[in-house]
Write an enzyme that holds these catalytic residues in place. Sequence first.
Site, PDB file in Angstrom:
ATOM      1  N   ASP A  31      31.588  34.319  47.640  1.00  0.00           N
ATOM      2  CA  ASP A  31      31.737  35.683  47.107  1.00  0.00           C
ATOM      3  C   ASP A  31      31.431  36.669  48.225  1.00  0.00           C
ATOM      4  O   ASP A  31      30.392  36.551  48.884  1.00  0.00           O
ATOM      5  CB  ASP A  31      30.729  35.866  45.957  1.00  0.00           C
ATOM      6  CG  ASP A  31      30.915  37.171  45.196  1.00  0.00           C
ATOM      7  OD1 ASP A  31      31.814  37.962  45.558  1.00  0.00           O
ATOM      8  OD2 ASP A  31      30.174  37.393  44.227  1.00  0.00           O
ATOM      9  N   GLU A  70      34.855  41.001  38.172  1.00  0.00           N
ATOM     10  CA  GLU A  70      33.607  41.739  37.947  1.00  0.00           C
ATOM     11  C   GLU A  70      33.822  43.243  37.898  1.00  0.00           C
ATOM     12  O   GLU A  70      33.162  43.943  37.135  1.00  0.00           O
ATOM     13  CB  GLU A  70      32.655  41.361  39.094  1.00  0.00           C
ATOM     14  CG  GLU A  70      31.400  42.157  39.185  1.00  0.00           C
ATOM     15  CD  GLU A  70      30.499  41.667  40.335  1.00  0.00           C
ATOM     16  OE1 GLU A  70      30.796  40.609  40.935  1.00  0.00           O
ATOM     17  OE2 GLU A  70      29.501  42.335  40.610  1.00  0.00           O
ATOM     18  N   LYS A 105      26.902  33.990  48.525  1.00  0.00           N
ATOM     19  CA  LYS A 105      27.451  35.174  49.159  1.00  0.00           C
ATOM     20  C   LYS A 105      27.822  34.817  50.591  1.00  0.00           C
ATOM     21  O   LYS A 105      27.070  34.104  51.272  1.00  0.00           O
ATOM     22  CB  LYS A 105      26.416  36.294  49.167  1.00  0.00           C
ATOM     23  CG  LYS A 105      25.882  36.646  47.785  1.00  0.00           C
ATOM     24  CD  LYS A 105      26.956  37.217  46.895  1.00  0.00           C
ATOM     25  CE  LYS A 105      26.408  37.500  45.494  1.00  0.00           C
ATOM     26  NZ  LYS A 105      27.469  37.994  44.585  1.00  0.00           N
ATOM     27  N   ASP A 147      34.173  40.711  33.014  1.00  0.00           N
ATOM     28  CA  ASP A 147      32.773  41.095  32.892  1.00  0.00           C
ATOM     29  C   ASP A 147      32.541  41.579  31.466  1.00  0.00           C
ATOM     30  O   ASP A 147      33.340  42.340  30.926  1.00  0.00           O
ATOM     31  CB  ASP A 147      32.491  42.197  33.922  1.00  0.00           C
ATOM     32  CG  ASP A 147      31.073  42.683  33.910  1.00  0.00           C
ATOM     33  OD1 ASP A 147      30.359  42.423  34.884  1.00  0.00           O
ATOM     34  OD2 ASP A 147      30.668  43.346  32.929  1.00  0.00           O
ATOM     35  N   GLU A 183      35.534  34.932  46.032  1.00  0.00           N
ATOM     36  CA  GLU A 183      35.514  35.951  44.977  1.00  0.00           C
ATOM     37  C   GLU A 183      35.491  37.343  45.600  1.00  0.00           C
ATOM     38  O   GLU A 183      34.826  37.563  46.613  1.00  0.00           O
ATOM     39  CB  GLU A 183      34.254  35.737  44.131  1.00  0.00           C
ATOM     40  CG  GLU A 183      34.086  36.724  43.002  1.00  0.00           C
ATOM     41  CD  GLU A 183      32.877  36.397  42.122  1.00  0.00           C
ATOM     42  OE1 GLU A 183      32.476  35.213  42.080  1.00  0.00           O
ATOM     43  OE2 GLU A 183      32.333  37.313  41.494  1.00  0.00           O
ATOM     44  N   HIS A 242      32.124  36.944  34.795  1.00  0.00           N
ATOM     45  CA  HIS A 242      31.087  37.405  35.718  1.00  0.00           C
ATOM     46  C   HIS A 242      29.800  37.585  34.922  1.00  0.00           C
ATOM     47  O   HIS A 242      29.766  38.286  33.927  1.00  0.00           O
ATOM     48  CB  HIS A 242      31.473  38.750  36.339  1.00  0.00           C
ATOM     49  CG  HIS A 242      30.326  39.396  37.049  1.00  0.00           C
ATOM     50  ND1 HIS A 242      29.736  40.560  36.610  1.00  0.00           N
ATOM     51  CD2 HIS A 242      29.633  39.008  38.147  1.00  0.00           C
ATOM     52  CE1 HIS A 242      28.741  40.882  37.422  1.00  0.00           C
ATOM     53  NE2 HIS A 242      28.654  39.967  38.361  1.00  0.00           N
TER      54      HIS A 242
END
Lengths: 454, 454
Positions: free
Chosen positions: A250, A305, A222, A328, A276, A355
């Site tokens: 992400d 996602e 992240k 997802d 992402e 995802h």
Amino acid sequence: MVADPTITSFTIRDLRFPTSLDNIGSDPMNTAGENAHGYIVYHTDVPGLEGIGWSFSNGQGNEVLCAGINALAPRFVGRKLSSMTKNFGETHRNFLGGQTRFMSPERGVMQLASNAVLNALWDLWAKVESKPLWKLICDMTPQELVNTIDFRYITDVLTKPQALAMLTALESTKAQRMQQALADKAVPGYNTSVGWLGFTDTEVEAKLQDAVNAGFRHFKLKVGLGLDVDRKRLGMVRRIAGDEAVIYTDVNQLWDVDEAIEYMPHLADLNLAFIEEPTSPDDILGHSKIRAALKPHGIGVATGEHVNNRVMFKQLLQAEAIDAVQLDALRLSGINEILSVCLMAAKFGVPVIPHSGGTGMPELCNHISHFDFVAISGKQSILEYTDHCHEYFTDPALFTRGFYHAPTAPGYSCQITDEAFRRFECPQGEFWKSKRGLEMLGDPWRGCAAEQTS
Amino acid sequence: MVADPTITSFTIRDLRFPTSLDNIGSDPMNTAGENAHGYIVYHTDVPGLEGIGWSFSNGQGNEVLCAGINALAPRFVGRKLSSMTKNFGETHRNFLGGQTRFMSPERGVMQLASNAVLNALWDLWAKVESKPLWKLICDMTPQELVNTIDFRYITDVLTKPQALAMLTALESTKAQRMQQALADKAVPGYNTSVGWLGFTDTEVEAKLQDAVNAGFRHFKLKVGLGLDVDRKRLGMVRRIAGDEAVIYTDVNQLWDVDEAIEYMPHLADLNLAFIEEPTSPDDILGHSKIRAALKPHGIGVATGEHVNNRVMFKQLLQAEAIDAVQLDALRLSGINEILSVCLMAAKFGVPVIPHSGGTGMPELCNHISHFDFVAISGKQSILEYTDHCHEYFTDPALFTRGFYHAPTAPGYSCQITDEAFRRFECPQGEFWKSKRGLEMLGDPWRGCAAEQTS
């Protein structure tokens, strides 16, 4: 003779894992979430045969998802399985219609709910055929496979005959890929569990070392904490995993379009494969602009996602907005719609990298990545891996030496253990009756950035 | 002194008007719908002062919408109104965050639910100020107005300073437009009630004659029944309303992109202003392609009824995909997000023509069209009019001599009569306890095209 069960009734259950207590799943947008499932069991007239499906929320409001499932589930009660699966694409279209359609359409809670219900049908079908779901799909003829898909709204990029031709062209090499899958060498994984936002540096470092030892060479972190913090954490990955490691980043929709374009080049020297969810998942043109701007810096763009349906994915592909289709397993309307997105991705030559960052997602996505490799794209991709809560699944995703194992149990690996329900069913499970659980349920702003005060 | 009420509790009610029995609202995609409301009342510590809001579904599954409202509504209990409205844009952003965000985000049921809750705050605010909502907004300074908006995800086309500048530039002429509004000459209407799909030709003809007599010169008809049927019905409008009448058409998402491009030119000689919802509301690039293809035939493209948020509208405008922004009073996340869409539409010079084709929608949209004219775009547009169920509103939308009247009662005209609840609250209202009502509630496929059989 193969049974053709009739669905007789259903049970819906609300299950919430208190993952926020360990900062699992924490990211810049979702600082505290409980991985939660709206879970449906279709009972049948064949003793011991059930179809199980679930969809996902982040805890609070999971009862809304359950209500959505409850609104749709009656449509298949009293029906023989074969009457649904025979022309499954048509069944799917009708299932998404009617009075319930207006509330979305094909988006949000009702889309998640449709997914849970359809998963239960697919799980039941695979069990009747005594196959894991991925193999049920791979064993279909191209014609059988395209019959499960409703091509509405995507015929401007992919028609049924075109899909049929694509699948047919892959037939001659399918057996070879099937062997690779059965040898557990089809689906490599990348590791997200090293980099949840709420983890301390010490935790990230320890997790990284474990992941390297387990054979991972791809990691996701992240970002969006500010350039200094981001550089420090990303540098940790480079130091421990080496220059050859592939690093994904992400930011979970934190930025506006121009912010993403301004921020990411400052990290380009760290050799990042993609960013992402740089912005709103609905912003097709925004992703396209961001991707074009970051390309000279060697940074790709990924999303999926929160991409709600095939029409959105169609446009992300048309607009050349993404380097990975991160569909997802719960967000789209069941395997039927997932197949249509895999086919479009294959047509555009963009890899499907599902995802898989929530409880139970690796279990389901493992099927998707396997059938995508064997039967749809024919190309090896990679699948996100998270290490939490596998113990609550009766058919857990297995991962060794860098690869996911191909699922072997009949069905879609949806079943959750009694122990999980005993502890985490909401509100009657052990945890949610505890003092801490009741406090969490009683906080209407839980996981929100602010606004708790009057 | 103006009161600053504290919200003390709330009540949620499920209300469903059995409109399908009269074919009201019927179209190619929704053949039988019950106009339904998830209705919330925020109670306060000031006697007699309540904030009322509701959102919309098409009947079945309305309990899911109510569950969504119930999941979000506790966030404002115990709060003073001013603490929410002071930095309303920021409140709005936080309100859309937290654990509930993952299920959508900003789409579908939770988006509708957020709208109902926010409407109740806006209604309360307008009542505290003793103004109809449209006037509360028009009386704001530009700075006060932009403070109610969260610009997240739209700053690439509209920043807060840009919005402020746009509003400031309109200030000097606002008083003049306000006079026009107060004289009930601001918002002309077009009539949709003439053309529901389920109506017989005789019904359409009678409705048309009535509408012409009532001062309408703009009409909308559902199409997609096949070219012969469509030509016959559209020809009826030309015959009765004359060559000068403006005809809009609507196909409610029936087609794929290339079908729309193939079909509509066959009707071009009938001089049609636009085709509404030619395909999936998520298909920005598709609408753009359709609009470009139909332009040489003099047919425009419109959508918005199912466009879920400002990010989608932003792109429809960026992609030059629409000739009218048909935002829906219930679909977007409250007046806060509606204001941001009106501002973007004004910036791109595309008129806002709200979708107003369901029970109670004219009541709400009337406020929107009035504030858009006076304070946001400064330009006269038009608003859809439907003639059903106004009798169930305590402050019904009035329409005479071709124009909507400006609402005069304090609030957002959200209140529904006790009589409506007595008859149509679900499941305890008189109608839903009747034999016919129970039959309708018991049919899980009601309004679906097919699939009722096993």
